[in-house]
Scaffold this motif. Sequence first.
Motif, PDB file in Angstrom:
ATOM      1  N   LEU B 242     -19.563  27.300 -17.889  1.00  0.00           N
ATOM      2  CA  LEU B 242     -18.739  29.008 -17.382  1.00  0.00           C
ATOM      3  C   LEU B 242     -19.740  29.592 -18.756  1.00  0.00           C
ATOM      4  CD1 LEU B 242     -14.800  27.548 -18.013  1.00  0.00           C
ATOM      5  CD2 LEU B 242     -16.036  28.738 -16.304  1.00  0.00           C
ATOM      6  N   ALA B 243     -21.225  30.134 -18.496  1.00  0.00           N
ATOM      7  CA  ALA B 243     -21.682  30.796 -19.202  1.00  0.00           C
ATOM      8  C   ALA B 243     -21.875  32.046 -19.059  1.00  0.00           C
ATOM      9  CB  ALA B 243     -23.136  29.736 -19.290  1.00  0.00           C
ATOM     10  N   LYS B 244     -20.763  32.483 -20.429  1.00  0.00           N
ATOM     11  CA  LYS B 244     -21.281  34.225 -20.922  1.00  0.00           C
ATOM     12  C   LYS B 244     -22.868  34.813 -20.257  1.00  0.00           C
ATOM     13  CE  LYS B 244     -18.471  33.839 -24.553  1.00  0.00           C
ATOM     14  NZ  LYS B 244     -18.555  34.424 -26.222  1.00  0.00           N
ATOM     15  N   SER B 245     -22.278  35.499 -19.082  1.00  0.00           N
ATOM     16  CA  SER B 245     -24.034  36.139 -18.882  1.00  0.00           C
ATOM     17  C   SER B 245     -24.017  36.762 -18.827  1.00  0.00           C
ATOM     18  CB  SER B 245     -23.403  35.062 -17.194  1.00  0.00           C
ATOM     19  OG  SER B 245     -23.467  34.204 -17.073  1.00  0.00           O
ATOM     20  N   ARG B 246     -23.059  37.746 -19.489  1.00  0.00           N
ATOM     21  CA  ARG B 246     -23.226  39.191 -20.083  1.00  0.00           C
ATOM     22  C   ARG B 246     -24.570  40.109 -20.115  1.00  0.00           C
ATOM     23  NH1 ARG B 246     -24.596  43.567 -19.941  1.00  0.00           N
ATOM     24  NH2 ARG B 246     -24.229  45.542 -21.341  1.00  0.00           N
ATOM     25  N   HIS B 247     -25.641  38.890 -20.785  1.00  0.00           N
ATOM     26  CA  HIS B 247     -27.340  39.449 -20.924  1.00  0.00           C
ATOM     27  C   HIS B 247     -27.743  38.332 -20.425  1.00  0.00           C
ATOM     28  CE1 HIS B 247     -25.509  41.855 -24.338  1.00  0.00           C
ATOM     29  NE2 HIS B 247     -26.218  42.789 -23.352  1.00  0.00           N
ATOM     30  N   LEU B 248     -28.787  38.758 -19.169  1.00  0.00           N
ATOM     31  CA  LEU B 248     -29.223  37.076 -18.782  1.00  0.00           C
ATOM     32  C   LEU B 248     -30.765  37.590 -19.766  1.00  0.00           C
ATOM     33  CD1 LEU B 248     -29.098  38.311 -15.141  1.00  0.00           C
ATOM     34  CD2 LEU B 248     -27.961  36.569 -16.442  1.00  0.00           C
ATOM     35  N   LEU B 263     -54.652  19.129 -19.382  1.00  0.00           N
ATOM     36  CA  LEU B 263     -53.698  20.012 -19.185  1.00  0.00           C
ATOM     37  C   LEU B 263     -53.559  20.984 -20.082  1.00  0.00           C
ATOM     38  CD1 LEU B 263     -50.853  21.404 -17.385  1.00  0.00           C
ATOM     39  CD2 LEU B 263     -49.909  19.565 -19.016  1.00  0.00           C
ATOM     40  N   LEU B 264     -53.329  22.445 -19.998  1.00  0.00           N
ATOM     41  CA  LEU B 264     -53.644  23.267 -21.185  1.00  0.00           C
ATOM     42  C   LEU B 264     -52.694  23.775 -20.633  1.00  0.00           C
ATOM     43  CD1 LEU B 264     -57.119  24.292 -21.857  1.00  0.00           C
ATOM     44  CD2 LEU B 264     -55.307  22.671 -23.743  1.00  0.00           C
ATOM     45  N   GLY B 265     -51.145  25.135 -21.554  1.00  0.00           N
ATOM     46  CA  GLY B 265     -50.818  25.548 -20.903  1.00  0.00           C
ATOM     47  C   GLY B 265     -49.357  25.974 -22.013  1.00  0.00           C
ATOM     48  N   GLY B 266     -48.784  26.732 -21.633  1.00  0.00           N
ATOM     49  CA  GLY B 266     -47.537  27.588 -22.499  1.00  0.00           C
ATOM     50  C   GLY B 266     -46.641  28.259 -21.902  1.00  0.00           C
ATOM     51  N   SER B 267     -45.622  28.531 -22.469  1.00  0.00           N
ATOM     52  CA  SER B 267     -44.041  29.210 -21.784  1.00  0.00           C
ATOM     53  C   SER B 267     -43.399  30.046 -22.605  1.00  0.00           C
ATOM     54  CB  SER B 267     -43.375  28.677 -21.236  1.00  0.00           C
ATOM     55  OG  SER B 267     -42.786  27.409 -22.781  1.00  0.00           O
ATOM     56  N   VAL B 268     -42.884  31.556 -22.408  1.00  0.00           N
ATOM     57  CA  VAL B 268     -42.075  31.975 -23.141  1.00  0.00           C
ATOM     58  C   VAL B 268     -40.596  31.961 -22.093  1.00  0.00           C
ATOM     59  CG1 VAL B 268     -42.928  33.977 -22.357  1.00  0.00           C
ATOM     60  CG2 VAL B 268     -42.234  34.327 -24.556  1.00  0.00           C
ATOM     61  N   PHE B 269     -39.170  32.570 -23.275  1.00  0.00           N
ATOM     62  CA  PHE B 269     -38.613  32.815 -22.982  1.00  0.00           C
ATOM     63  C   PHE B 269     -37.510  33.314 -23.520  1.00  0.00           C
ATOM     64  CE2 PHE B 269     -34.272  31.704 -23.367  1.00  0.00           C
ATOM     65  CZ  PHE B 269     -33.357  31.520 -21.803  1.00  0.00           C
ATOM     66  N   THR B 270     -37.415  34.772 -23.731  1.00  0.00           N
ATOM     67  CA  THR B 270     -36.572  35.940 -24.355  1.00  0.00           C
ATOM     68  C   THR B 270     -35.284  35.811 -23.313  1.00  0.00           C
ATOM     69  OG1 THR B 270     -36.819  37.483 -25.823  1.00  0.00           O
ATOM     70  CG2 THR B 270     -37.685  37.268 -23.581  1.00  0.00           C
ATOM     71  N   GLY B 271     -34.308  35.729 -24.582  1.00  0.00           N
ATOM     72  CA  GLY B 271     -32.902  37.327 -23.997  1.00  0.00           C
ATOM     73  C   GLY B 271     -31.804  37.434 -24.902  1.00  0.00           C
ATOM     74  N   LYS B 272     -30.884  38.103 -25.052  1.00  0.00           N
ATOM     75  CA  LYS B 272     -30.080  38.532 -26.021  1.00  0.00           C
ATOM     76  C   LYS B 272     -28.834  37.609 -25.412  1.00  0.00           C
ATOM     77  CE  LYS B 272     -28.949  42.759 -26.897  1.00  0.00           C
ATOM     78  NZ  LYS B 272     -28.831  44.669 -26.326  1.00  0.00           N
ATOM     79  N   ALA B 273     -28.148  36.879 -26.414  1.00  0.00           N
ATOM     80  CA  ALA B 273     -27.616  36.461 -26.814  1.00  0.00           C
ATOM     81  C   ALA B 273     -26.371  36.515 -27.524  1.00  0.00           C
ATOM     82  CB  ALA B 273     -28.094  34.568 -27.987  1.00  0.00           C
ATOM     83  N   GLY B 274     -26.092  37.643 -27.647  1.00  0.00           N
ATOM     84  CA  GLY B 274     -24.368  37.759 -28.100  1.00  0.00           C
ATOM     85  C   GLY B 274     -23.264  38.260 -26.653  1.00  0.00           C
ATOM     86  N   HIS B 275     -23.697  38.583 -25.575  1.00  0.00           N
ATOM     87  CA  HIS B 275     -22.973  38.613 -24.756  1.00  0.00           C
ATOM     88  C   HIS B 275     -21.775  40.151 -24.501  1.00  0.00           C
ATOM     89  CE1 HIS B 275     -25.104  35.806 -22.533  1.00  0.00           C
ATOM     90  NE2 HIS B 275     -25.021  35.452 -23.741  1.00  0.00           N
ATOM     91  N   ASP B 276     -21.692  40.961 -25.536  1.00  0.00           N
ATOM     92  CA  ASP B 276     -20.403  41.591 -26.282  1.00  0.00           C
ATOM     93  C   ASP B 276     -19.258  41.357 -26.757  1.00  0.00           C
ATOM     94  OD1 ASP B 276     -22.671  43.594 -26.130  1.00  0.00           O
ATOM     95  OD2 ASP B 276     -21.919  44.174 -23.683  1.00  0.00           O
ATOM     96  N   THR B 277     -19.532  39.863 -26.797  1.00  0.00           N
ATOM     97  CA  THR B 277     -18.279  39.306 -27.124  1.00  0.00           C
ATOM     98  C   THR B 277     -17.701  40.015 -28.255  1.00  0.00           C
ATOM     99  OG1 THR B 277     -19.698  37.364 -27.342  1.00  0.00           O
ATOM    100  CG2 THR B 277     -17.270  36.753 -28.949  1.00  0.00           C
TER     101      THR B 277
END
Lengths: 177, 418
Positions: B242-248, B263-277
């Motif tokens: 039931l994941a809040k998904s107002r922001h992805l 193996l050399l690598g990197g990653s990035v992940f970003t997103g808003k986490a308030g979801h207008d709660t």
Amino acid sequence: MNVLRYLPVLAAASAAPAFAVQYLSVEQAQKLMFPDATAFREQNLALSSSQMREVEKLSGLPARSVAWRVFGAYRGDTAIGFVVLDDVIGKFELISYAVGLNTDASIRQVEILAYRESHGGEIRNPAWRRQFVGKRAPAGLSIGEGIANISGATLSCTHLTDGVRRIAAIGQLLVKK
Amino acid sequence: MRKNFVATAVVAAFLTSPLVAQATEAELLARIEKLSAELEAVKAELKAGAQKTAAVEQRQQQIEAPAAAAASAPATVIGGYGEINYNRPTRNPAGAQTDVRRAVIGIEHRFDERTKLVSEFEWEHAIASAGDQGEAAIEQLYVERQFGNGMRGKAGLFLIPAGLLNTSHEPTAFYGVERNFVETAIIPSTWREAGVGLSGDFGEGFTWDTGLTTGFDLSKWDAASEEGRESPLGSIHQEGQLAKSRHLSVHGALNWRGVPGLLLGGSVFTGKAGHDTAGFAAPDARISVWDLHGRYTPGLWDLSAVYARGRIANIAALNASFGDEPAPVPSSFAGWYLQAAYQSFKSGDIALNPFVRYEQFNTASSFTNQATPDADHKVGTVGANLRIGEGVVLKADYQKFRGDSARDRLNLGVGFSY
């Protein structure tokens, strides 16, 4: 008349769905490995039980199958090598590949025909596949001993390396004939 | 072609024969009988030839049949993995514990050559019921489609391609009884999100992944609990429930395997986490995580390193609202480790791989308000994996927690993957 012999192969190839994971057809792989060959003749191999034991001894692996799909590569009437086709399981799915062998049973080239796993497609890297070139079974044909592991694709690269080692052992029987 | 040739030969035989008028009837009859016999012989030969060709074709089809069948089968494959661990704090033997850490059943089904379903069903801590501490979870559940240009698209619940362990988390794939701290406390392995993803390669050993997915729900943060201190993101992940998904959130990863064994690598992940709660004090909170990783396996060595860092922004008002509660939301958290393993012994299908790992991590390395950052945790691990075939591993290690020796512990475990 020779064309007739290849008709079933051609028919099978053209009838097969053009799946996205198919990187090379058998014919393309043959030409890549032996660009100067003028003909490829199907010389399928049926291993006798003593030959199977020999393969097992040389590769350190079960011979797995009696029947092997082999093509002889010819320039004119001179045999210049062999192309052996095989499939191994990666983690869940089959990897279809071809091994080109020189007439001294050393490995000429390894080509991936089809790869179906979500991860581990890196076995297609030319730099990784070059590690096999020039080697004869079994020396230097194991992960960690001559062939470097691929991080994140350990099972795929281990199973493919084992498969190539087995074919390299079969190659030694082919050149004895 | 061959029939025409035979017919021509027969006609030619008639034409070249001596003049009919000059021959006696008996001679003619004899000649016709002879020719007719020859014709029968040629017919028989042709028939035999045709049979032989049919036999060869049949044999070829028989040889090809297994290959063709092999290429499409098997459509449904069942896999799984699991681990049973024993932890014994060396200064507090009374705290020794044994746990069926996880048991996972995976089912992969291929609908056609291009389309498949990947699923993993997990039980943690043996029993999941109202009165027990275990949990049952869907770890992965996605469909993947291969496109003509070699790219793969997926939709569903899938693993985020961060670090080394997250996408390769089976007990046979990592050293040590327990997963390393950096990839549990900083990168919340096994970290999965629901959404869509796309993967492909640039050639020259480069592979990439990107996606648009659910993210974290910061309104779940419990400032009264220590859970956020153990793993900030682990305490607010949504895991497709039931994941809040107002922001992805968006993510991307780039890996390079251009040199065999590296193996050399990197990653990035970003997103808003308030979801207008409603009533939530950090409506603009943003969570970002990035990592750099490397692994090198020259010969029998297996060397790896990971650096991971997370940031939670726009949370000053939220932390102020917590008052004196013990666990405000950190602004940043980070960690790294170095690990070296060596295959010291191999006989048949048994292989012994001793390893050492040093890791340093901090789940609260800075705060927006006056809260004092935590001290770094420094953990040294020494042990060995004993592999039996490629599917079973026995593990033993000792972990030393610098500055917190009460946590020093001995670990034993058995794991499998198939």
